[in-house]
Design an enzyme around this catalytic site. Sequence first.
Site, PDB file in Angstrom:
ATOM      1  N   ASP A 117      19.984  41.368  47.996  1.00  0.00           N
ATOM      2  CA  ASP A 117      19.037  41.839  48.231  1.00  0.00           C
ATOM      3  C   ASP A 117      18.269  41.128  49.459  1.00  0.00           C
ATOM      4  O   ASP A 117      18.078  40.317  49.985  1.00  0.00           O
ATOM      5  CB  ASP A 117      17.658  41.198  46.882  1.00  0.00           C
ATOM      6  CG  ASP A 117      16.473  41.718  46.488  1.00  0.00           C
ATOM      7  OD1 ASP A 117      16.929  43.352  47.117  1.00  0.00           O
ATOM      8  OD2 ASP A 117      15.704  41.712  46.336  1.00  0.00           O
ATOM      9  N   TYR A 119      14.881  41.884  52.773  1.00  0.00           N
ATOM     10  CA  TYR A 119      13.101  41.379  53.086  1.00  0.00           C
ATOM     11  C   TYR A 119      12.746  42.094  53.526  1.00  0.00           C
ATOM     12  O   TYR A 119      12.227  41.965  54.927  1.00  0.00           O
ATOM     13  CB  TYR A 119      13.761  39.966  52.492  1.00  0.00           C
ATOM     14  CG  TYR A 119      12.297  39.240  52.521  1.00  0.00           C
ATOM     15  CD1 TYR A 119      11.164  39.674  50.592  1.00  0.00           C
ATOM     16  CD2 TYR A 119      11.202  38.291  53.252  1.00  0.00           C
ATOM     17  CE1 TYR A 119       9.957  38.972  50.612  1.00  0.00           C
ATOM     18  CE2 TYR A 119       9.584  38.103  52.966  1.00  0.00           C
ATOM     19  CZ  TYR A 119       9.576  38.049  52.024  1.00  0.00           C
ATOM     20  OH  TYR A 119       8.342  37.653  51.603  1.00  0.00           O
ATOM     21  N   ARG A 133       1.983  30.855  51.403  1.00  0.00           N
ATOM     22  CA  ARG A 133       1.665  30.266  53.080  1.00  0.00           C
ATOM     23  C   ARG A 133       0.125  30.470  53.096  1.00  0.00           C
ATOM     24  O   ARG A 133       0.226  30.310  54.455  1.00  0.00           O
ATOM     25  CB  ARG A 133       2.868  30.136  53.188  1.00  0.00           C
ATOM     26  CG  ARG A 133       4.120  29.922  52.693  1.00  0.00           C
ATOM     27  CD  ARG A 133       5.114  29.948  53.502  1.00  0.00           C
ATOM     28  NE  ARG A 133       5.395  30.885  53.875  1.00  0.00           N
ATOM     29  CZ  ARG A 133       6.115  31.677  54.719  1.00  0.00           C
ATOM     30  NH1 ARG A 133       6.846  31.511  53.037  1.00  0.00           N
ATOM     31  NH2 ARG A 133       5.817  32.976  54.481  1.00  0.00           N
ATOM     32  N   GLU A 188       9.233  44.919  42.162  1.00  0.00           N
ATOM     33  CA  GLU A 188       9.282  44.982  43.693  1.00  0.00           C
ATOM     34  C   GLU A 188      10.022  46.584  43.689  1.00  0.00           C
ATOM     35  O   GLU A 188      11.172  46.587  42.976  1.00  0.00           O
ATOM     36  CB  GLU A 188       9.934  44.003  43.422  1.00  0.00           C
ATOM     37  CG  GLU A 188       9.261  42.846  44.297  1.00  0.00           C
ATOM     38  CD  GLU A 188      10.269  42.071  44.633  1.00  0.00           C
ATOM     39  OE1 GLU A 188      11.417  41.574  44.791  1.00  0.00           O
ATOM     40  OE2 GLU A 188       9.711  40.698  44.904  1.00  0.00           O
ATOM     41  N   GLU A 190      11.932  48.679  45.062  1.00  0.00           N
ATOM     42  CA  GLU A 190      12.913  49.064  46.443  1.00  0.00           C
ATOM     43  C   GLU A 190      13.586  49.939  46.237  1.00  0.00           C
ATOM     44  O   GLU A 190      13.785  51.350  45.727  1.00  0.00           O
ATOM     45  CB  GLU A 190      13.408  48.067  46.625  1.00  0.00           C
ATOM     46  CG  GLU A 190      12.750  46.496  46.156  1.00  0.00           C
ATOM     47  CD  GLU A 190      13.603  45.160  46.552  1.00  0.00           C
ATOM     48  OE1 GLU A 190      14.759  45.207  46.751  1.00  0.00           O
ATOM     49  OE2 GLU A 190      13.812  44.328  46.364  1.00  0.00           O
ATOM     50  N   ASP A 220      13.317  45.074  41.330  1.00  0.00           N
ATOM     51  CA  ASP A 220      13.712  43.800  41.045  1.00  0.00           C
ATOM     52  C   ASP A 220      12.340  42.922  40.661  1.00  0.00           C
ATOM     53  O   ASP A 220      11.881  41.901  40.997  1.00  0.00           O
ATOM     54  CB  ASP A 220      13.651  43.519  42.999  1.00  0.00           C
ATOM     55  CG  ASP A 220      14.183  41.978  43.297  1.00  0.00           C
ATOM     56  OD1 ASP A 220      14.590  41.703  41.837  1.00  0.00           O
ATOM     57  OD2 ASP A 220      13.791  41.002  44.042  1.00  0.00           O
ATOM     58  N   GLN A 227       8.956  31.392  40.307  1.00  0.00           N
ATOM     59  CA  GLN A 227       9.667  32.270  41.982  1.00  0.00           C
ATOM     60  C   GLN A 227       8.860  30.956  43.044  1.00  0.00           C
ATOM     61  O   GLN A 227       9.684  30.276  43.769  1.00  0.00           O
ATOM     62  CB  GLN A 227       9.625  33.399  42.066  1.00  0.00           C
ATOM     63  CG  GLN A 227       9.905  33.508  43.749  1.00  0.00           C
ATOM     64  CD  GLN A 227       9.470  35.030  44.288  1.00  0.00           C
ATOM     65  OE1 GLN A 227       8.944  35.632  43.433  1.00  0.00           O
ATOM     66  NE2 GLN A 227       9.957  35.136  45.467  1.00  0.00           N
ATOM     67  N   TYR A 231      11.770  27.625  45.318  1.00  0.00           N
ATOM     68  CA  TYR A 231      12.353  29.548  45.822  1.00  0.00           C
ATOM     69  C   TYR A 231      12.272  28.545  47.467  1.00  0.00           C
ATOM     70  O   TYR A 231      13.130  28.911  48.219  1.00  0.00           O
ATOM     71  CB  TYR A 231      11.716  30.396  46.296  1.00  0.00           C
ATOM     72  CG  TYR A 231       9.817  30.774  47.389  1.00  0.00           C
ATOM     73  CD1 TYR A 231       9.289  29.247  46.987  1.00  0.00           C
ATOM     74  CD2 TYR A 231      10.305  31.312  48.270  1.00  0.00           C
ATOM     75  CE1 TYR A 231       8.114  29.606  47.285  1.00  0.00           C
ATOM     76  CE2 TYR A 231       9.584  30.979  49.207  1.00  0.00           C
ATOM     77  CZ  TYR A 231       7.679  29.714  49.082  1.00  0.00           C
ATOM     78  OH  TYR A 231       7.050  29.442  49.686  1.00  0.00           O
ATOM     79  N   THR A 244      17.407  43.079  37.245  1.00  0.00           N
ATOM     80  CA  THR A 244      17.726  44.201  38.319  1.00  0.00           C
ATOM     81  C   THR A 244      17.977  45.363  37.786  1.00  0.00           C
ATOM     82  O   THR A 244      19.021  45.465  37.694  1.00  0.00           O
ATOM     83  CB  THR A 244      18.393  43.544  39.359  1.00  0.00           C
ATOM     84  OG1 THR A 244      18.136  42.367  39.905  1.00  0.00           O
ATOM     85  CG2 THR A 244      17.731  44.494  40.608  1.00  0.00           C
ATOM     86  N   THR A 331      11.130  44.867  48.853  1.00  0.00           N
ATOM     87  CA  THR A 331      10.037  45.461  48.552  1.00  0.00           C
ATOM     88  C   THR A 331       9.348  46.181  49.200  1.00  0.00           C
ATOM     89  O   THR A 331       9.514  46.266  50.456  1.00  0.00           O
ATOM     90  CB  THR A 331       8.746  44.621  48.319  1.00  0.00           C
ATOM     91  OG1 THR A 331       9.317  43.538  47.087  1.00  0.00           O
ATOM     92  CG2 THR A 331       7.518  45.258  47.432  1.00  0.00           C
ATOM     93  N   GLU A 345       1.320  41.577  46.005  1.00  0.00           N
ATOM     94  CA  GLU A 345       0.092  42.428  46.477  1.00  0.00           C
ATOM     95  C   GLU A 345      -0.803  42.847  45.981  1.00  0.00           C
ATOM     96  O   GLU A 345      -1.965  42.816  46.405  1.00  0.00           O
ATOM     97  CB  GLU A 345       1.478  43.246  47.416  1.00  0.00           C
ATOM     98  CG  GLU A 345       2.477  41.920  48.164  1.00  0.00           C
ATOM     99  CD  GLU A 345       3.430  43.399  49.098  1.00  0.00           C
ATOM    100  OE1 GLU A 345       3.027  44.166  50.383  1.00  0.00           O
ATOM    101  OE2 GLU A 345       4.388  43.773  48.419  1.00  0.00           O
TER     102      GLU A 345
HETATM  103 CA    CA Z   1      13.497  41.615  45.965  1.00  0.00          CA
END
Ligand code: CA
Length: 404
Positions: A117, A119, A133, A188, A190, A220, A227, A231, A244, A331, A345
């Site tokens: 997968d 990004y 973050r 997600e 995708e 996803d 997560q 992560y 998935t 995504t 989001e």
């Molecule tokens: Ca993903």
Amino acid sequence: MTWIPDPAFAKDLPFGPQTLPYGVVDTGDAQGPRVAVRVGDHALPLAPFGDELGDLVDLVSGSSLDPLLAASRVEWSALRARLMDVVNGSGKPPGASLLPLTDVRTPLPFTVGDYVDFYSSRYHAENVGRIMRPDSEPLLPNWTHLPVGYHGRAGTVVVSGTDVVRPHGQRRGSPLPQFGPSGRLDVEAEVGFVCGGPVARRVPTSNAPEHIFGVVLVNDWSARDIQGWEYQPLGPFLGKSFATSVSAWVTPLEALTVARTPVPDPGHPRVDYLVEDSPWGLDLRLAVEWNGTVVSRPNFADMSYSCAQQLAHMTVNGATVRPGDLFASGTVSGPSVEHRGCFLELSWGGREKIKLSDGSTRTFLEDGDTVVITATAPGEDGSVVGIAEVTGTVLPADFADVGG
Ligand code: CA
């Protein structure tokens, strides 16, 4: 004039003669699962009219797409041309039969090999960076120079329509982490690429069409609380690996030739193996439907890395690509709120409520919620090419599965 009497089998609809996605159908009879193409709202199993397909019938006579994936682009192209002649012809080939999709089960059509997968949406990566973050730069320095990705769990790739049980896991807590069902279950949206052709390593960007058989939609499913705690520093693990979902039908890459679009220029030199003469993305217009309300319309043309660059990157270290390998784009998000391809989001980390047409509001998924992702692309002569939907419904966490 086609012999197929299905009004959905039309050029201006997603599953007309311009698309012909491959899948596997099972009617529950003694014949078992068999390879078919989708024509409108019907499945057309291929083996019964094998005489029309010559030697190529051997690729589609089994119970999965595996032999077809292991063939070559030349054979994929030849088979597609034969099938186009068959479905556009005026006479029904001897032995052919149409099965309404409502009467068949559509199992996962191929054996998933390795699953990767990526990004590759700058918009998604920046939004997630800002949410997760907030005190640092949204993009990490590597992002603009390589398609960031991770190896996922092939064994829990499931076909569209499979229910998804809310996962358990650890999440951040004070003073100790908490354990229980995820409270921040997300999707997600995708695009997935199904690999085929000869086993290869170090695939140059120019060779991608030899190794990418076709395209599916991918959901996803992501448990954001699991997560968020696990992560760093090694990436997604249990927050992603529980399920998935992928489309039951694989749209051939060849059907998307007209849908190619330029990939946005990164504004700086690329490392050689990622250089592509004319990098192409795909004009795939996705729609994310939450309990019947379309909450987002991401466009795959907004992605920053092409599938050819992703495949080149995946294999540049000497790792092989094999038939049945699956890689997903990451995504798909875009510049505006209505293009955001996940609920993290859309709700901006759970702070903004998303309104559904029944008057209810959401931030993350509730038990019983259903998410459907669909996509269409422009085809030849104004036609519409469809990528089959991927759908799933959330079931409550199953405490009976958890020992102790
Ligand atoms: Ca993903």
